[in-house]
Design an enzyme around this catalytic site. Structure first.
Site, PDB file in Angstrom:
ATOM      1  N   CYS A 193      52.972  31.004  49.734  1.00  0.00           N
ATOM      2  CA  CYS A 193      52.316  30.443  48.547  1.00  0.00           C
ATOM      3  C   CYS A 193      53.135  30.782  47.306  1.00  0.00           C
ATOM      4  O   CYS A 193      53.396  31.954  47.013  1.00  0.00           O
ATOM      5  CB  CYS A 193      50.906  31.002  48.406  1.00  0.00           C
ATOM      6  SG  CYS A 193      50.050  30.410  46.927  1.00  0.00           S
ATOM      7  N   PHE A 214      28.125  36.167  28.788  1.00  0.00           N
ATOM      8  CA  PHE A 214      28.872  35.857  30.017  1.00  0.00           C
ATOM      9  C   PHE A 214      30.038  36.850  30.150  1.00  0.00           C
ATOM     10  O   PHE A 214      31.182  36.468  30.343  1.00  0.00           O
ATOM     11  CB  PHE A 214      29.406  34.416  30.001  1.00  0.00           C
ATOM     12  CG  PHE A 214      28.371  33.375  29.693  1.00  0.00           C
ATOM     13  CD1 PHE A 214      27.563  32.867  30.701  1.00  0.00           C
ATOM     14  CD2 PHE A 214      28.188  32.906  28.399  1.00  0.00           C
ATOM     15  CE1 PHE A 214      26.607  31.895  30.426  1.00  0.00           C
ATOM     16  CE2 PHE A 214      27.239  31.939  28.110  1.00  0.00           C
ATOM     17  CZ  PHE A 214      26.430  31.430  29.117  1.00  0.00           C
ATOM     18  N   CYS A 269      36.931  27.567  29.719  1.00  0.00           N
ATOM     19  CA  CYS A 269      37.817  27.125  30.793  1.00  0.00           C
ATOM     20  C   CYS A 269      37.644  25.637  31.069  1.00  0.00           C
ATOM     21  O   CYS A 269      38.249  25.096  31.988  1.00  0.00           O
ATOM     22  CB  CYS A 269      37.558  27.932  32.066  1.00  0.00           C
ATOM     23  SG  CYS A 269      35.868  27.781  32.683  1.00  0.00           S
TER      24      CYS A 269
END
Length: 488
Positions: A207, A341, A437
């Site tokens: 990877c 969060f 995000c």
């Protein structure tokens, strides 16, 4: 790229009317890059353009040529509504007119640009969303000062400190390898899910996004897990039988030596219902250490196998520095920070030593436990972390903490619930830093905070001061944004 002639190759659009429209309209225009990422000439950067990761990516099958016909899948929309598309077999990214997310079609390369910049496309996508979804005018003179140039990532490969691979009973094979024979065991796979398939896995031997030590562990596991003598069968998502579900590789850093540290542990995650999730309701460490160490902004963090931590540690240093700069803290220890969060507390803890107190709220109980442990690990006593669902806050939510001078909110992709937005508008903290995000839901929430929601009698009371896009994940369409709002 242009639409292939109707007599030769058909468009694979799911809507017949769109396929017919494609035959009558002008050719599709797709912009293909000559490398996975090149920094734009409009950006100032000291890093050289990345080299192709291996010899396979120099092959004609990876780099599309002008006139070449390709099967494409549109994943999202980018600047000016262009489709951000990937070549079905290789994952190579191209831009295409009139393609919509989720569509599959056949197209032909019409032009290439050697200096096409993925980071520039991401920046322009944020711009489009802020204008069209957030309803902020780019015609006003102050807009240029609000929208900042994207911060590119100067590490293009091996930047992820965590990768999660799946075991599967059905190996997904690229078209050029379909003729090869394979026995039942070789039909098993360990890698990443093929796009659009929850039950098919592309086998991965190396990877390019994870660290070299992690790749060595991956290679060792690939060499051994199929051995019949071990009796380790992959989990079958249809029959719900099998033993191996996921392989998660996490790379950290030895705090004393600064050298890479790799978590090698066997975790048993127990769930009361069937499914393919990697996180269990109960978690047991069968072998190895249960945590790994990492450092960020001068602090030490202990990370458990299933805890969230920024997956690009190098770029997270830059992201958190941007957040600190936006915070504009006085530094006299008088300010209150509300960290929504908060996850494992990384943002709040990096600010704690310059403020009076940090109050963090997070729904995941394990993350709250990690945040408390990390506060103790760094000798931080002025941080309080509370488990709670911010989508279900009540009228008395504000009673749990004094009025904050600064609110930091870092929601997941769906953004903030309207209940929380109403609370923030009523709270009227002097500054809000919105870390996102997902620029689409971020733009929506910025619109509510600044312009309100007239149909629900909600009045906005904030002014958008800056938007800073950050490329956290090269070779993907994902973008992080740091937005600063000030009370009007």
């Amino acid at each position: 790229m242009a639409a292939a002639p109707a007599g030769g190759v058909r468009l694979l659009h799911p809507r017949p009317w769109l396929r017919n429209l494609g035959r009558r309209a002008r050719p599709l225009s797709i912009l293909a890059a000559s490398s996975p990422i090149q920094h734009s000439e409009e950006l100032t950067t000291t890093s050289a353009p990345p080299k192709p990761p291996n010899k396979d990516k120099n092959s004609p099958s990876y780099y599309p040529k002008r006139g070449q016909t390709l099967e494409l899948v549109c994943e999202s929309l980018a600047f000016k509504g262009k489709g951000l598309c990937k070549v079905a077999d290789t994952g190579f990214v191209v831009m295409c007119d009139r393609a919509l997310p989720g569509e599959k079609f056949i197209g032909r390369v019409t032009r290439k640009k050697d200096n096409y910049a993925e980071v520039r496309a991401k920046e322009e996508q944020v711009h489009e969303l802020i204008v069209h979804v957030g309803k902020f005018s780019d015609k006003e003179s102050e807009y240029d000062g609000i929208m900042k140039p994207i911060v590119p990532c100067d590490i293009q490969f091996h930047y992820r400190n965590k990768m999660e691979f799946s075991f599967g009973t059905k190996k997904w094979v690229p078209a050029e390898l379909l003729g090869q024979e394979c026995d039942e065991t070789n039909g098993y796979a360990l890698g990443l899910h093929a796009p659009g398939f929850y039950d098919k896995v592309l086998n991965i031997d190396n990877c390019l996004l994870q660290s070299d030590p992690a790749n060595k562990v991956l290679a060792a596991i690939q060499d051994s897990w199929r051995d019949p003598e071990l009796g380790l069968s992959p989990y079958d998502v249809h029959s719900h039988r099998g033993f191996l579900k996921h392989l998660m590789l996490r790379t950290g850093r030895n705090i004393e030596t600064g050298q890479p540290e790799l978590m090698v542990s066997v975790m048993n995650n127990v769930n009361t219902s069937v499914g393919n999730t990697s996180v269990g309701e109960e978690e047991y460490t069968l072998f190895g250490k249960s945590t790994i160490m990492e450092s960020l902004r001068g602090l030490k963090f202990q990370i458990s196998a299933n805890s969230f931590f920024q997956t690009n540690t190098h770029q997270a240093e830059i992201l958190y520095k941007l957040i600190e700069d936006c915070a504009c803290l006085k530094g006299d220890g008088s300010e209150i920070v509300l960290d929504l969060f908060c996850g494992t507390g990384t943002i709040g803890l990096t600010l704690a030593k310059r403020v009076r107190h940090v109050y963090g709220f997070e729904i995941v109980d394990q993350a709250v436990s990690d945040a408390r442990r990390n506060a103790n690990l760094n000798g931080i006593s002025n941080a309080t972390f509370v488990q709670g669902d911010l989508n279900k806050i009540g009228e008395n939510f504000g009673e749990y903490f004094p009025k904050p001078d600064l609110v930091i909110t870092d929601p997941n992709r769906p953004g903030m619930h309207i209940k929380l937005i109403k609370f923030l508008l009523k709270l009227k903290a002097a500054r809000i830093i919105y870390v996102s995000c997902n620029p689409a839901t971020c733009a929506r929430d910025l619109d509510y905070l600044c312009h309100g929601l007239p149909e629900q009698n909600i009045t906005g009371c904030y002014k958008l001061k800056s938007i800073q896009p950050v490329d956290m994940f090269p070779h993907t369409p994902h973008i992080e944004c740091v937005c600063l709002l000030e009370l009007c």
